[in-house]
Motif scaffolding. Structure first.
Motif, PDB file in Angstrom:
ATOM      1  N   LEU A 187     -23.679  -9.249  24.250  1.00 23.13           N
ATOM      2  CA  LEU A 187     -23.499 -10.465  25.048  1.00 23.13           C
ATOM      3  C   LEU A 187     -24.063 -10.245  26.454  1.00 23.13           C
ATOM      4  CD1 LEU A 187     -22.240 -13.323  25.407  1.00 23.13           C
ATOM      5  CD2 LEU A 187     -20.152 -12.181  26.173  1.00 23.13           C
TER       6      LEU A 187
ATOM      7  N   ARG B  91     -12.892 -13.564  25.465  1.00 23.19           N
ATOM      8  CA  ARG B  91     -13.841 -13.700  24.351  1.00 23.19           C
ATOM      9  C   ARG B  91     -13.328 -12.990  23.088  1.00 23.19           C
ATOM     10  NH1 ARG B  91     -18.129 -16.392  23.351  1.00 23.19           N
ATOM     11  NH2 ARG B  91     -19.994 -15.532  22.386  1.00 23.19           N
TER      12      ARG B  91
ATOM     13  N   GLU C 210     -15.916 -15.298  20.405  1.00 18.78           N
ATOM     14  CA  GLU C 210     -17.179 -14.791  19.850  1.00 18.78           C
ATOM     15  C   GLU C 210     -17.176 -15.051  18.352  1.00 18.78           C
ATOM     16  OE1 GLU C 210     -20.351 -14.058  19.510  1.00 18.78           O
ATOM     17  OE2 GLU C 210     -20.226 -12.641  21.189  1.00 18.78           O
TER      18      GLU C 210
END
Ligand SMILES: NC(=O)c1ccc[n+]([C@@H]2O[C@H](COP(=O)([O-])OP(=O)(O)OC[C@H]3O[C@@H](n4cnc5c(N)ncnc54)[C@H](O)[C@@H]3O)[C@@H](O)[C@H]2O)c1
Length: 393
Positions: free
Chosen positions: A20, A123, A150
């Motif tokens: 990411l 996340r 995610e």
């Protein structure tokens, strides 16, 4: 110094955080990967990905040269950032309940560095309600908390992130809109939801996949008991018949997310998530089923069993919660002679795949690495190919 283009990723040396960070840095952000894993931090700063991730090697080197990314253990770096993205692990304990201590305690250590302008994005895949719990910890310093799960498949984040929609939820409008603005830079589409909705969407997605895999694994076991080829049956079921198009292959359904998130959901539902528990007993029971079946047919003490593939899924080096390893351990516990091979995970006990095939009486394709597709396995060998992957030649 507070810079609106700075992003700190906590758990930045992990499987979610590192890719990411790379994708965000490629969009012009200055990214700091914060982690407590010294070895992986060193590796990242030397331009070496600590694990396999498609498309990452070149990108990491490029972003380091451009000075857009670096890794550190120093949490106070968050003071310089606008965005703080949390990607640390959310494991379950031996009672199959979420082990929230590390995750929640982290926010007590983060709190002192926060100010009212930070945008904090969770996340990780969390137990429903955890984002609200975190908000209670940090709200006196900062109220801009969002939850943006995610949803990539491990190892393919760099390829998949631009193709996926991104769920964005937040405790206030500012957190929601600023997080949406950030993810718009790297995602196909933004979908705004409530926080608990987003937490459930993530867990439902993983539980749904896990249950689906268990259906094929159960069918595989039914067929195996009748000496019928499940792979042939599955092929015919799907042949010009759309309603069966999505039936998955049989095979080890493992790894750090699917079982864990199914059990997080179950814990949330007071362990009455019977579908989830049934899926777990089928998927986790597959190694034992295979051994029992072989044991009925052969004298295993006189055979050598070769395990092809150790990682939890194909074409990765990640062993976390791998059922191939569970299978290997169960065989060893029964004092059965084993050989092992893997294409990506390095271990001193591994041997080359061709040698394994030559030296084994029984070959189990535990992880279907692409490299096994064209392996030549003669008809006089006993082949257990759960995935229906290799043809005997
Ligand atoms: N692996 C995947 O493909 C995937 C996909 C979607 C969601 N998720 C979720 O994302 C989360 C992270 O998963 P992962 O696979 O990246 O795990 P990981 O173990 O690869 O990475 C987590 C990282 O966090 C670091 N860390 C842990 N506690 C820390 C702390 N207090 N301070 C700083 N660093 C800390 C660890 O050292 C590690 O590098 C989990 O909730 C997982 O369920 C994972």
């Amino acid at each position: 110094m507070f810079n609106k283009n700075n992003i700190c990723i906590i758990g930045g040396a992990g499987h979610v955080g590192a890719p990411l960070g790379l994708v965000l840095s490629s969009k012009g952000y200055n990214v700091v990967l914060i982690d407590k894993d010294k070895k992986n931090i060193k590796s990242l700063n030397n331009g070496i990905m600590p694990f396999l991730e498609e498309g990452s090697t070149k990108l990491l080197k490029k972003m380091i040269i451009k000075k857009k990314i670096y890794a550190t253990q120093n949490l106070s770096e968050v003071k310089k950032s606008r965005y703080i993205i949390i990607c640390i692990g959310t494991p379950i304990n031996s009672q199959l309940n979420p082990n929230l201590k590390n995750f929640v305690n982290f926010f007590y250590s983060l709190k002192k560095y926060l100010n009212k302008n930070h945008i904090i994005i969770i996340r990780s895949s969390v137990y429903p309600g955890v984002s609200n719990k975190v908000f209670e910890i940090i709200k006196n310093r900062c109220r801009n908390l969002s939850y943006c799960p995610e949803r990539i498949v491990q190892g393919k984040a760099i390829v998949e992130l631009p193709k996926l929609s991104q769920i964005v939820s937040g405790k206030n409008t500012r957190a929601k809109l600023e997080s949406g603005k950030l993810f718009k830079k790297i995602s196909k589409k933004i979908i705004y939801t409530g926080i608990m909705e987003a937490e459930l969407i993530k867990l439902f997605s993983n539980a749904y996949r896990y249950i689906n895999f268990s259906i094929s694994n159960q069918f595989y076991m039914i067929c195996k008991n009748q000496n019928i080829d499940f792979h042939k049956i599955r092929k015919i079921m799907r042949d010009d018949y759309k309603r069966n198009a999505n039936i998955p292959m049989a095979g080890f359904a493992a790894g750090p997310c699917l079982l864990k998130d199914t059990m997080q959901l179950s814990s949330f539902y007071n362990h009455k998530f019977s579908l989830g528990h049934t899926a777990m007993s089928i998927n986790e029971g597959l190694p034992k089923f295979l051994i029992k079946k072989l044991n009925k047919e052969y004298n295993l003490r006189k055979k050598t069993i070769g395990i092809l593939g150790l990682s939890f899924k194909s074409d990765t080096d990640d062993l976390r919660d791998s059922l191939s390893i569970k299978l290997l351990k169960q065989l060893k516990a029964r004092k059965i002679k084993t050989l092992q091979s893997d294409e990506y995970y390095k271990d001193k006990h591994n041997i080359d795949k061709k040698l394994l095939v030559k030296k084994s009486d029984i070959i189990i394709v535990a992880t279907p690495h692409k490299a096994y597709k064209n392996l030549k396995i003669s008809k006089n060998k006993i082949l257990v190919d759960i995935w229906g992957f290799i043809e005997k030649k």
